[in-house]
Design a protein around this motif. Sequence first.
Motif, PDB file in Angstrom:
ATOM      1  N   VAL A 188      -9.637 -12.862  -8.814  1.00  0.00           N
ATOM      2  CA  VAL A 188      -8.496 -13.027  -9.719  1.00  0.00           C
ATOM      3  C   VAL A 188      -8.173 -14.509  -9.899  1.00  0.00           C
ATOM      4  O   VAL A 188      -7.890 -14.969 -11.025  1.00  0.00           O
ATOM      5  CB  VAL A 188      -7.271 -12.259  -9.174  1.00  0.00           C
ATOM      6  N   VAL A 198      -3.026 -11.916 -16.029  1.00  0.00           N
ATOM      7  CA  VAL A 198      -2.965 -10.498 -15.674  1.00  0.00           C
ATOM      8  C   VAL A 198      -1.693  -9.903 -16.273  1.00  0.00           C
ATOM      9  O   VAL A 198      -0.602 -10.483 -16.150  1.00  0.00           O
ATOM     10  CB  VAL A 198      -2.982 -10.309 -14.152  1.00  0.00           C
ATOM     11  N   TYR A 235      -5.143  -7.538 -19.387  1.00  0.00           N
ATOM     12  CA  TYR A 235      -5.490  -8.963 -19.283  1.00  0.00           C
ATOM     13  C   TYR A 235      -5.331  -9.618 -20.661  1.00  0.00           C
ATOM     14  O   TYR A 235      -5.652  -9.028 -21.693  1.00  0.00           O
ATOM     15  CB  TYR A 235      -6.924  -9.126 -18.757  1.00  0.00           C
TER      16      TYR A 235
END
Length: 263
Positions: A188, A198, A235
């Motif tokens: 991430v 995110v 996303y």
Amino acid sequence: MTTPEKDKVSAASVDDNSGTGVPLSATDAKGSDAAGSAEPAAQAAAADETTAEAEVVEAEVIEDAADANGAQGAGAAAEGAEGEFDPELAAEADAAVAGAAAESELVAQAQAEVAEWKDKYMRLHAEWDTYRRRTNEQREAEKARATEKLVTSLLPVLDDFERTIAYANDNGEAGLLGGVQAVHTKLVDTLVKGGVEVIDPAGEAFDALEAQAVATVDDPSVPDETVAQVYQKGYRMGTKVLRAAMVTVTTGGPKREKPAEEE
């Protein structure tokens, strides 16, 4: 007016009438006394006839001369008329010549401008083709570099996955969860560094542009259309949503107040 030829004709006529042009014979000499009284009258008549003929010839000569003089005078008059100078006509001719020259100059100038603009157009077209080709090449090169950068940043995450799998094979499942969580966090972080955000709207107001409602949940304790649970995170990269989040939305609660518009 008389001429030498006509004078000779007149003299010959007089000599013929006076002396008859031939010698008198003896018979004529004998009869001359009888015709002596009629001879003066015949001579006078012959003289009158000769004079009349001479006058007719002279009149014809004078008439021919007059005709010739008249023709010469008419020719001279015509020549004078043809050679007469007309200022207005000359001015019009000069103006016509000047106008034709000006028009020729304008036509030549227009043709030169057309050739110049045509050359500029061809050059601009060639430059535009070159610019478009170079822009496409640069865009493709940038895409390749961006992909290369992303793949390069993901290689360490792939190495961590391989180490986690190898540890689980050697030591069992003990401690596997912590390793997977660490790899996930690293992945991430790598995506965030690449500009990826995110989308996790749990507890926030439902936004149809970033989330997709797959179910509803009755919950009067929270305002209506609140995200209760996130099944799948979304996303976003910049202003573009790469993938919308899949969520559940609450119903049965109080209406959510609209945010005040910024002044």
